[in-house]
Scaffold this active site. Structure first.
Site, short mmCIF file in Angstrom:
data_model
loop_
_atom_site.label_atom_id
_atom_site.label_comp_id
_atom_site.label_asym_id
_atom_site.label_seq_id
_atom_site.Cartn_x
_atom_site.Cartn_y
_atom_site.Cartn_z
N GLY A 236 3.49 -0.36 -4.82
CA GLY A 236 4.67 -0.86 -5.71
C GLY A 236 4.16 -2.42 -5.99
O GLY A 236 3.09 -2.91 -5.35
N GLN B 190 3.93 -10.76 -9.44
CA GLN B 190 2.76 -10.73 -8.76
C GLN B 190 1.44 -10.84 -9.79
O GLN B 190 0.31 -11.03 -9.42
CB GLN B 190 2.68 -9.41 -7.93
CG GLN B 190 3.70 -9.55 -6.84
CD GLN B 190 3.56 -8.30 -5.92
OE1 GLN B 190 4.02 -7.30 -6.32
NE2 GLN B 190 2.75 -8.10 -5.04
N CYS C 139 2.40 -6.31 1.51
CA CYS C 139 2.49 -6.87 0.24
C CYS C 139 1.18 -7.07 -0.49
O CYS C 139 0.38 -7.84 0.24
CB CYS C 139 3.48 -8.12 0.18
SG CYS C 139 3.64 -8.72 -1.39
N LEU C 140 0.74 -6.80 -1.69
CA LEU C 140 -0.60 -7.00 -2.25
C LEU C 140 -0.67 -8.58 -2.52
O LEU C 140 -1.76 -8.79 -2.62
CB LEU C 140 -0.44 -5.99 -3.65
CG LEU C 140 -0.62 -4.75 -3.45
CD1 LEU C 140 -0.59 -4.10 -5.03
CD2 LEU C 140 -1.73 -4.31 -2.78
N HIS D 265 11.93 -4.03 -1.71
CA HIS D 265 10.87 -4.99 -1.54
C HIS D 265 10.65 -5.69 -2.99
O HIS D 265 10.26 -6.87 -3.13
CB HIS D 265 9.64 -4.57 -0.92
CG HIS D 265 8.26 -5.16 -0.70
ND1 HIS D 265 7.92 -5.64 0.49
CD2 HIS D 265 7.61 -5.81 -1.77
CE1 HIS D 265 6.87 -6.41 0.08
NE2 HIS D 265 6.54 -6.54 -1.33
N GLU D 266 10.53 -4.72 -3.75
CA GLU D 266 9.96 -5.04 -4.95
C GLU D 266 10.93 -5.69 -6.05
O GLU D 266 10.88 -6.90 -6.62
CB GLU D 266 9.54 -3.65 -6.04
CG GLU D 266 8.42 -3.07 -5.35
CD GLU D 266 7.14 -3.68 -5.29
OE1 GLU D 266 6.94 -4.86 -5.67
OE2 GLU D 266 6.57 -3.40 -4.06
N HIS E 298 10.85 -9.33 -5.04
CA HIS E 298 9.95 -10.24 -5.99
C HIS E 298 10.53 -10.80 -7.18
O HIS E 298 10.44 -11.82 -7.45
CB HIS E 298 8.58 -9.23 -6.23
CG HIS E 298 7.60 -9.23 -5.10
ND1 HIS E 298 7.02 -10.27 -4.56
CD2 HIS E 298 7.29 -8.00 -4.38
CE1 HIS E 298 6.44 -9.81 -3.72
NE2 HIS E 298 6.20 -8.37 -3.68
NI NI Z 1 5.25 -7.38 -2.31
#
Ligand code: NI
Length: 173
Positions: A46, A51, A95-96, A137-138, A141
């Protein structure tokens, strides 16, 4: 298609509320393709627009993990949780934007989400399992919230310090 660079926490752009997308333009379609390419390249399941430093409400995801199962790239704009299960589920999240850090987070185990698709239509879907965790989660963000915000302050500070160190090392390299 361009692989965009992913912001690493802490970054003020990861703490901001993202703006709704009002029209599906070529620029929006290009952003979606770039985000999917960036997510698969990472690799991740995701990715949210903030991000990559774009403060609009677009997320992409593909939680298909089984080998041999067809990929399911999804692009969700202005996603909204319109229903949640009472039952909770704990997943070890990552998380990236917070590489190599993982922690248990408890969230509703099932959610109904409504969003604007690239086809310009509204869509609704009931998500379960990993998809349910990922979509929540996304969406977080888009509201400037990270999974570490659910952790105890000490644990959060420890992770943030590790990320600051990682960023210093990257800047020197
Ligand atoms: Ni994340």
């Amino acid at each position: 298609m361009t692989i965009r660079s992913i912001l690493i926490h802490p970054d003020p752009r990861l703490k901001k509320e993202a703006e709704p997308i009002t029209e599906v333009t070529d620029a929006v379609r290009l952003q979606a393709n770039d985000m999917l390419a960036t997510m698969y390249d990472a690799p991740g399941i995701g990715l949210a627009a903030p991000q990559i430093g774009v403060l609009n409400r677009m997320i992409v995801m593909d939680c298909v993990k089984e080998d041999g199962e067809a990929a399911r790239p999804m692009v969700l704009m202005n996603p909204e949780v319109i229903g949640i299960s009472e039952e909770l589920n704990t997943y070890e999240e990552g998380c990236l934007s917070i590489p190599e850090q993982y922690a248990d987070v408890e969230r509703p185990s099932e959610v109904d989400v409504r969003w604007l698709g690239l086809d310009g239509a509204l869509h609704e879907e009931h998500f379960t399992g990993l998809w349910a965790t990922c979509v929540q989660h996304e969406i977080d963000h888009l509201n400037g919230k990270l999974f570490i915000d659910y952790l105890r302050p000490l644990k959060r500070q420890m992770i943030t310090r590790k990320m600051q160190k990682l960023k210093r090392e990257k800047a020197r390299a």
